[in-house]
Scaffold this motif. Sequence first.
Motif, PDB file in Angstrom:
ATOM      1  N   PHE A  55      -5.482 -21.265  17.620  1.00 36.23           N
ATOM      2  CA  PHE A  55      -4.190 -21.030  16.930  1.00 36.23           C
ATOM      3  C   PHE A  55      -4.289 -21.120  15.370  1.00 36.23           C
ATOM      4  CE2 PHE A  55      -2.341 -22.900  21.047  1.00 36.23           C
ATOM      5  CZ  PHE A  55      -2.083 -21.661  21.563  1.00 36.23           C
ATOM      6  N   LEU A  56      -5.061 -22.197  14.884  1.00 35.12           N
ATOM      7  CA  LEU A  56      -5.277 -22.445  13.733  1.00 35.12           C
ATOM      8  C   LEU A  56      -6.018 -21.255  12.919  1.00 35.12           C
ATOM      9  CD1 LEU A  56      -4.955 -25.046  11.561  1.00 35.12           C
ATOM     10  CD2 LEU A  56      -7.403 -25.164  11.828  1.00 35.12           C
ATOM     11  N   ILE A  57      -6.982 -20.823  13.614  1.00 38.26           N
ATOM     12  CA  ILE A  57      -7.831 -19.584  12.927  1.00 38.26           C
ATOM     13  C   ILE A  57      -7.027 -18.319  13.021  1.00 38.26           C
ATOM     14  CG2 ILE A  57      -9.658 -18.069  13.537  1.00 38.26           C
ATOM     15  CD1 ILE A  57     -11.165 -20.206  14.889  1.00 38.26           C
ATOM     16  N   SER A  58      -6.219 -18.394  13.793  1.00 41.51           N
ATOM     17  CA  SER A  58      -5.260 -16.868  13.987  1.00 41.51           C
ATOM     18  C   SER A  58      -4.293 -17.039  12.884  1.00 41.51           C
ATOM     19  CB  SER A  58      -4.539 -16.924  15.312  1.00 41.51           C
ATOM     20  OG  SER A  58      -5.267 -16.588  16.358  1.00 41.51           O
ATOM     21  N   GLY A  59      -3.701 -18.283  12.687  1.00 49.12           N
ATOM     22  CA  GLY A  59      -2.764 -18.462  11.690  1.00 49.12           C
ATOM     23  C   GLY A  59      -3.294 -18.152  10.198  1.00 49.12           C
ATOM     24  N   TYR A  60      -4.717 -18.571   9.873  1.00 47.35           N
ATOM     25  CA  TYR A  60      -5.366 -18.422   8.709  1.00 47.35           C
ATOM     26  C   TYR A  60      -5.625 -16.937   8.504  1.00 47.35           C
ATOM     27  CZ  TYR A  60      -8.454 -19.674   5.045  1.00 47.35           C
ATOM     28  OH  TYR A  60      -8.995 -19.920   3.516  1.00 47.35           O
ATOM     29  N   ILE A  61      -6.121 -16.316   9.652  1.00 45.13           N
ATOM     30  CA  ILE A  61      -6.408 -14.835   9.366  1.00 45.13           C
ATOM     31  C   ILE A  61      -5.315 -14.159   9.101  1.00 45.13           C
ATOM     32  CG2 ILE A  61      -7.472 -12.886  10.766  1.00 45.13           C
ATOM     33  CD1 ILE A  61      -9.588 -14.831  11.820  1.00 45.13           C
ATOM     34  N   PHE A  62      -4.043 -14.254  10.087  1.00 49.90           N
ATOM     35  CA  PHE A  62      -2.907 -13.478   9.644  1.00 49.90           C
ATOM     36  C   PHE A  62      -2.297 -13.661   8.328  1.00 49.90           C
ATOM     37  CE2 PHE A  62      -2.714 -12.448  14.102  1.00 49.90           C
ATOM     38  CZ  PHE A  62      -1.743 -11.760  14.338  1.00 49.90           C
ATOM     39  N   ALA A  63      -2.421 -14.942   7.580  1.00 47.64           N
ATOM     40  CA  ALA A  63      -2.068 -15.004   6.271  1.00 47.64           C
ATOM     41  C   ALA A  63      -3.031 -14.170   5.406  1.00 47.64           C
ATOM     42  CB  ALA A  63      -2.141 -16.481   6.069  1.00 47.64           C
ATOM     43  N   HIS A  64      -4.305 -14.077   5.690  1.00 53.54           N
ATOM     44  CA  HIS A  64      -5.257 -13.432   5.055  1.00 53.54           C
ATOM     45  C   HIS A  64      -5.052 -11.897   5.030  1.00 53.54           C
ATOM     46  CE1 HIS A  64      -9.142 -12.335   3.020  1.00 53.54           C
ATOM     47  NE2 HIS A  64      -9.389 -11.540   4.045  1.00 53.54           N
ATOM     48  N   VAL A  65      -4.788 -11.548   6.252  1.00 51.91           N
ATOM     49  CA  VAL A  65      -4.537 -10.012   6.403  1.00 51.91           C
ATOM     50  C   VAL A  65      -3.260  -9.562   5.793  1.00 51.91           C
ATOM     51  CG1 VAL A  65      -4.349  -8.337   8.216  1.00 51.91           C
ATOM     52  CG2 VAL A  65      -6.186  -9.865   8.338  1.00 51.91           C
ATOM     53  N   TYR A  66      -2.172 -10.339   6.236  1.00 49.90           N
ATOM     54  CA  TYR A  66      -0.631  -9.549   5.711  1.00 49.90           C
ATOM     55  C   TYR A  66      -0.193 -10.386   4.698  1.00 49.90           C
ATOM     56  CZ  TYR A  66      -0.981  -7.620  10.496  1.00 49.90           C
ATOM     57  OH  TYR A  66      -1.509  -6.940  11.543  1.00 49.90           O
ATOM     58  N   LEU A  67      -0.631 -11.463   3.974  1.00 50.39           N
ATOM     59  CA  LEU A  67      -0.178 -11.892   3.073  1.00 50.39           C
ATOM     60  C   LEU A  67      -0.959 -11.937   1.714  1.00 50.39           C
ATOM     61  CD1 LEU A  67       1.392 -15.231   4.520  1.00 50.39           C
ATOM     62  CD2 LEU A  67       2.336 -13.019   4.429  1.00 50.39           C
ATOM     63  N   GLY A  68      -2.067 -11.265   1.966  1.00 46.83           N
ATOM     64  CA  GLY A  68      -3.130 -11.354   0.711  1.00 46.83           C
ATOM     65  C   GLY A  68      -2.688 -10.531  -0.121  1.00 46.83           C
ATOM     66  N   GLU A  69      -3.375 -10.089  -1.445  1.00 50.44           N
ATOM     67  CA  GLU A  69      -3.131  -9.471  -2.376  1.00 50.44           C
ATOM     68  C   GLU A  69      -3.268  -7.914  -2.036  1.00 50.44           C
ATOM     69  OE1 GLU A  69      -5.614 -10.342  -5.783  1.00 50.44           O
ATOM     70  OE2 GLU A  69      -4.964 -12.356  -5.891  1.00 50.44           O
ATOM     71  N   ASN A  70      -4.018  -7.511  -1.146  1.00 52.43           N
ATOM     72  CA  ASN A  70      -4.020  -6.182  -0.725  1.00 52.43           C
ATOM     73  C   ASN A  70      -3.565  -5.758   0.415  1.00 52.43           C
ATOM     74  OD1 ASN A  70      -6.123  -5.500  -2.776  1.00 52.43           O
ATOM     75  ND2 ASN A  70      -7.761  -6.502  -1.592  1.00 52.43           N
ATOM     76  N   ALA A  71      -2.528  -6.624   0.960  1.00 50.97           N
ATOM     77  CA  ALA A  71      -1.654  -6.435   2.081  1.00 50.97           C
ATOM     78  C   ALA A  71      -0.723  -5.348   2.007  1.00 50.97           C
ATOM     79  CB  ALA A  71      -1.165  -7.673   2.727  1.00 50.97           C
ATOM     80  N   GLY A  72      -0.450  -4.972   0.725  1.00 53.83           N
ATOM     81  CA  GLY A  72       0.768  -4.098   0.514  1.00 53.83           C
ATOM     82  C   GLY A  72       2.145  -4.688   1.072  1.00 53.83           C
ATOM     83  N   GLY A  73       3.144  -3.612   1.053  1.00 57.03           N
ATOM     84  CA  GLY A  73       4.256  -4.040   1.738  1.00 57.03           C
ATOM     85  C   GLY A  73       5.426  -3.992   0.598  1.00 57.03           C
ATOM     86  N   GLY A  74       5.150  -3.289  -0.480  1.00 56.69           N
ATOM     87  CA  GLY A  74       6.094  -3.164  -1.593  1.00 56.69           C
ATOM     88  C   GLY A  74       6.820  -4.611  -2.218  1.00 56.69           C
ATOM     89  N   GLY A  75       5.871  -5.597  -2.116  1.00 55.87           N
ATOM     90  CA  GLY A  75       6.446  -6.707  -2.865  1.00 55.87           C
ATOM     91  C   GLY A  75       6.764  -7.907  -1.746  1.00 55.87           C
ATOM     92  N   GLN A  76       6.766  -7.499  -0.588  1.00 57.42           N
ATOM     93  CA  GLN A  76       7.353  -8.378   0.646  1.00 57.42           C
ATOM     94  C   GLN A  76       5.810  -8.579   1.498  1.00 57.42           C
ATOM     95  OE1 GLN A  76      11.851  -7.688   1.696  1.00 57.42           O
ATOM     96  NE2 GLN A  76      10.406  -6.687   2.919  1.00 57.42           N
ATOM     97  N   PRO A  77       5.836 -10.074   1.986  1.00 59.04           N
ATOM     98  CA  PRO A  77       4.609 -10.103   2.937  1.00 59.04           C
ATOM     99  C   PRO A  77       4.388  -9.144   4.038  1.00 59.04           C
ATOM    100  CG  PRO A  77       5.905 -12.093   2.513  1.00 59.04           C
ATOM    101  CD  PRO A  77       6.692 -10.873   2.147  1.00 59.04           C
ATOM    102  N   LEU A  78       5.636  -8.832   4.666  1.00 61.04           N
ATOM    103  CA  LEU A  78       5.199  -7.775   5.567  1.00 61.04           C
ATOM    104  C   LEU A  78       6.584  -6.944   5.633  1.00 61.04           C
ATOM    105  CD1 LEU A  78       3.529  -6.792   8.172  1.00 61.04           C
ATOM    106  CD2 LEU A  78       5.000  -8.452   9.465  1.00 61.04           C
ATOM    107  N   ALA A  79       6.602  -6.023   5.021  1.00 61.46           N
ATOM    108  CA  ALA A  79       7.814  -5.117   4.441  1.00 61.46           C
ATOM    109  C   ALA A  79       8.239  -4.440   6.161  1.00 61.46           C
ATOM    110  CB  ALA A  79       7.506  -3.827   3.902  1.00 61.46           C
ATOM    111  N   ARG A  80       9.797  -4.510   6.083  1.00 54.99           N
ATOM    112  CA  ARG A  80      10.428  -4.178   7.439  1.00 54.99           C
ATOM    113  C   ARG A  80       9.930  -2.757   8.080  1.00 54.99           C
ATOM    114  NH1 ARG A  80      14.108  -6.445   4.192  1.00 54.99           N
ATOM    115  NH2 ARG A  80      15.442  -8.326   5.192  1.00 54.99           N
ATOM    116  N   GLY A  81       9.425  -1.868   7.016  1.00 51.57           N
ATOM    117  CA  GLY A  81       8.948  -0.412   7.617  1.00 51.57           C
ATOM    118  C   GLY A  81       7.462  -0.779   8.467  1.00 51.57           C
TER     119      GLY A  81
END
Length: 352
Positions: A55-81
């Motif tokens: 669980f801990l590893i998953s949370g860390y990796i999810f933040a890395h993938v979806y909240l990182g600088e290159n994750a995109g999303g128009g200023g939101q961590p995970l854009a609704r689209g």
Amino acid sequence: MERLTRLDGLRGLAACGVAFLYHTQLLFAPDMHGGEAGVYHWFHEWGWALVDLFFLISGYIFAHVYLGENAGGGGQPLARGRLLDFAVARFARLYPLHLLTLLFCAAVFFAAPGNTPIAFGAHLMMLQAFVQPVANTFNGPSWSISVEVVCYVLFALGAAGGRRTLRLVTALAIVGALVHFLLQGRSGGPWVGDGLPRGLLGFFLGQVMWHCRARMAQTSSALLVCLLAFGLALDMGTRSSLLPLTLYAWPAVLLLSLRAPFMGSAPMQWLGDRSYGIYLIHMPVLQLFQLRLGELPGTGATQVVVIAAFAGTVLILADMGYRMVEQPARRAIRCGFERRRAGSGSGRTSPV
């Protein structure tokens, strides 16, 4: 997006710990337990808690993938689209092998007492952690996958609402889990009622660690080793000793793994890629071993030989599952989704 291969290796080792050092004790008579060496004995008693490291590893990796600088999303961590992209990616990652192992267990172990139509429906809908008896129906270890799905949903909805909303969801998840363990936690385990709190605490604590990664990188390795030892040794008495593992030991293990080049080596990456298969496949194989061999009385060399044969069988099947099921199914689902979306004229491409 840089892949955190060292955490993939850690996840592979954790899967092996659950499969080959904890659950294999089911192959041997109860009177064969208790005389093991210190580390081996710990795995027999607490190997189940390695799921909380997942669980801990998953949370860390999810933040890395979806909240990182290159994750995109128009200023939101995970854009609704991108929510649909997120859902398809998670489905393609988890469901094909889960469905295959579920159907196998339903066909081979259909007569087991807990394998009811209601339990089968719960597994089909990835709700197996919320139907009784948890961990004793069809492919028992898959209960944790349904808990992860709940964490994914909360993460996605929170991230789609913006950083403030995600911070609120993270705080509520962690505080709620801590309150559960402080008020309801019991010594020993694993306990059925702890499943969801365990997932929420580990997954969202992993995200907090990712946000604090720069400061944590300054922590000395010696201090991390001390925190690991403290988390492993702390006895909470009548309360759940899972808390020091999740709050001290596993975060220390994660941070130490990020500093260890070997954890990102080719063998560790191979193991990490097959960690999901190891975790899902090992229990059906173990049950087949039990049916064929019965309850073994052996100790010493006998245990080593049986566990080695079991581990080898699981690793071979996990490799086959990765190459013949997981990867092809993931590509097929994503390609089918992209073709359907292209046909509808949306023009977006999946980022994951």
